[in-house]
Design an enzyme around this catalytic site. Structure first.
Site, PDB file in Angstrom:
ATOM      1  N   HIS A  19       5.444  46.655  45.993  1.00 47.87           N
ATOM      2  CA  HIS A  19       5.617  45.307  46.539  1.00 47.87           C
ATOM      3  C   HIS A  19       6.891  44.669  45.991  1.00 47.87           C
ATOM      4  CE1 HIS A  19       1.134  44.549  47.682  1.00 47.87           C
ATOM      5  NE2 HIS A  19       1.388  45.836  47.645  1.00 47.87           N
ATOM      6  N   ASP A 115       3.946  36.953  47.836  1.00 44.69           N
ATOM      7  CA  ASP A 115       3.480  38.274  48.230  1.00 44.69           C
ATOM      8  C   ASP A 115       2.162  38.149  48.986  1.00 44.69           C
ATOM      9  OD1 ASP A 115       3.655  41.416  47.436  1.00 44.69           O
ATOM     10  OD2 ASP A 115       1.565  40.758  47.470  1.00 44.69           O
TER      11      ASP A 115
END
Ligand code: UDP
Length: 478
Positions: A19, A115
């Site tokens: 990520h 995120d």
């Protein structure tokens, strides 16, 4: 130049390697292409290994900040989604203080990007009155699936945490469907603990002002269109596709990387299959044995990033290696027999240099989304051997929708046997008919990815559009 004349974006990363890498690349582009100042925020809890941070190649213009550690001792570590939810809840006051501090000292705050594991943090954006965006490090298919489940749950009028009539196949867009066996792991079984939590997270997405998804239009065209329509009808926040967000390789490779690259330099053009399963993926002992035999039977050259096998599925009597040396788990004599044509490295390979190397002909991959985009960007066809997370779904996209991968069939228990592996590798390297098609598609998609990233390309324009909105929102542009 991070002075107050630049609008400031704060990017909240998840503590997962796959990520953080594309988010860091997004940060770089905002700074270098769109004149933003950016602070990339990470957590002290679950911090990343240093080689990951260094491989992200953060430009000096991207500032970083670390949220103070919070006590998580009471949360069972096995339930990763619960861990993430609690981590962000407990860190919210720190995040709020950090963002306030930034806007007080570093110029106008233009946006908070979080995120996709942390939609709860959108509340902080709302409180501060700045645009809140969600960053999706994987694909649009994932977002579509999450959205579809939220709708189904709503249509059935079920209370949170309950799910019946779980569909075998979901339709995601015109001509794009996904079977349950290929759903991301937590969605395969609605009785799993994490499932209600995931539905809640998706509902929180509706608070977002927009999404930034690491894909590009030609990769998932039907879904791009579906989300465009949904935004037009105000059924879902607008979605932007600035990918592939692939980090650039460092000007000088690290010392440890040299061995791989020098070895590749000595191999003939288009002769090597690169084998790697991402930042954390490891194979079962049985799958390792099958892979070894498959690589050996294929007779082809290979560069393999070997990890200690995942022993959770094995009997406790599994022996043969130790935790420190992944190579000790490989069958006796394998490395000696393949010494002339195979290289096994442990830990970490410089993947963004390996894939575009002229010797590399194919990528046997777990289909992590970063690996996928890196392969597409390098025009390298893939052999799909998905492991966990959303990797089976990615393999479906690659094989069926985009046509850049072969996916050798797995046995009932999920293991892909040696003959299937050897056949797929040979098909790609020895110019079989299917292999030729997949290689051609990989070349086409490489061009599409390059086109999307040109100044007038769809990806570049997508980020430009978002950047302009953010500048308007903080009064930096009229
Ligand atoms: N990676 C690398 N060297 C390795 C293993 C992984 O550089 O030996 C990088 C790879 O280039 C990619 C990321 O780590 O950018 C892995 O992300 P991906 O989404 O493919 O898989 P995940 O790690 O999330 O399962």
């Amino acid at each position: 130049n991070t002075g107050s004349e630049r609008p400031h974006a704060v990017l909240l990363a998840s503590p997962l390697t796959g990520h953080l890498i594309p988010l860091a690349e997004l940060a770089r582009r905002l700074v270098e292409h769109h004149s933003f100042a950016v602070t990339l925020v990470t957590f002290s809890n679950l911090s990343l290994p240093a080689h990951v941070l260094s491989s992200c190649l953060l430009p000096p213009s991207v500032a970083t900040a670390v949220l103070p550690s919070v006590d998580m001792g009471d949360i069972p570590a096995a339930d990763i989604f619960q861990v993430f939810l609690e981590l962000i809840r407990r860190s919210a006051p720190n995040l709020r203080a950090l963002v306030r501090g930034i806007s007080a000292t570093a110029g106008p705050l233009a946006a908070l990007v979080v995120d996709f594991f942390f939609p709860e943090a959108l509340l902080v954006a709302a409180e501060l009155g700045v645009p809140g965006y969600v960053f999706v490090p994987t694909n649009l298919t994932m977002l579509a699936l999450e959205r579809r489940f939220m709708e189904l749950h709503h249509v059935h009028g079920l209370p949170p945490g309950e799910y019946r009539d779980f569909p075998e196949v979901v339709e995601l867009a015109e001509g794009v469907s996904m079977r349950r066996e290929d759903f991301p792991v937590p969605y395969r079984d609605p009785n799993r603990l994490a499932f209600p939590q995931l539905l809640e997270d998706t509902r929180r997405y509706l608070r977002a002002d927009g999404f930034l998804v690491n894909t590009f239009d030609k990769m998932e065209p039907a879904l791009v269109e579906a989300f465009r329509l949904a935004a037009e009808q105000r059924a879902f926040p607008p979605v932007f596709t600035p990918g592939p967000l692939v980090r650039r390789s460092k000007p000088e490779p690290d010392v440890g990387d040299q061995d791989c690259l020098e070895w590749l330099d000595r191999q003939p053009t288009g002769s090597v299959v690169y084998v790697s399963f991402g930042s954390g993926g490891s194979l079962s002992l049985e799958q390792t044995t099958e892979l070894v035999a498959g690589l050996e039977d294929s007779g082809q050259r290979f560069l393999w990033v070997v990890r200690v096998p995942d022993l959770t599925a094995e009997s406790e009597t599994a022996t043969g290696g130790n935790d420190d040396d992944p190579l000790a788990w490989l069958p006796e004599g394998f490395l000696e027999r393949t010494a002339g044509r195979g290289l096994a490295v442990t830990a970490w390979a410089p993947q963004v240099r390996v894939l575009p190397h002229p010797a590399t002909a194919a990528f046997l991959s777990h289909c992590g989304w970063n690996s996928t985009l890196e392969s597409v960007q390098s025009g390298v066809p893939m052999v799909a051997l998905p492991l966990g997370a959303e990797q089976r779904m990615n393999a479906v996209i690659l094989e069926r929708e985009v046509g850049v991968a072969l996916r050798p069939p797995a046995r009932e228990d999920g293991v892909v046997v040696r003959d299937e592996i050897a056949a797929a590798v040979k098909e790609l390297l020895m110019d079989g008919e299917k292999g030729r098609f997949v290689r051609r598609r990989a070349g086409d998609m490489q061009q599409e990815a390059a086109r999307a990233s040109l100044p007038e390309g769809s990806s570049r324009r997508a980020l430009e559009e978002v950047a302009t909105k953010w500048k308007l929102a903080c009064g930096m542009e009229k």
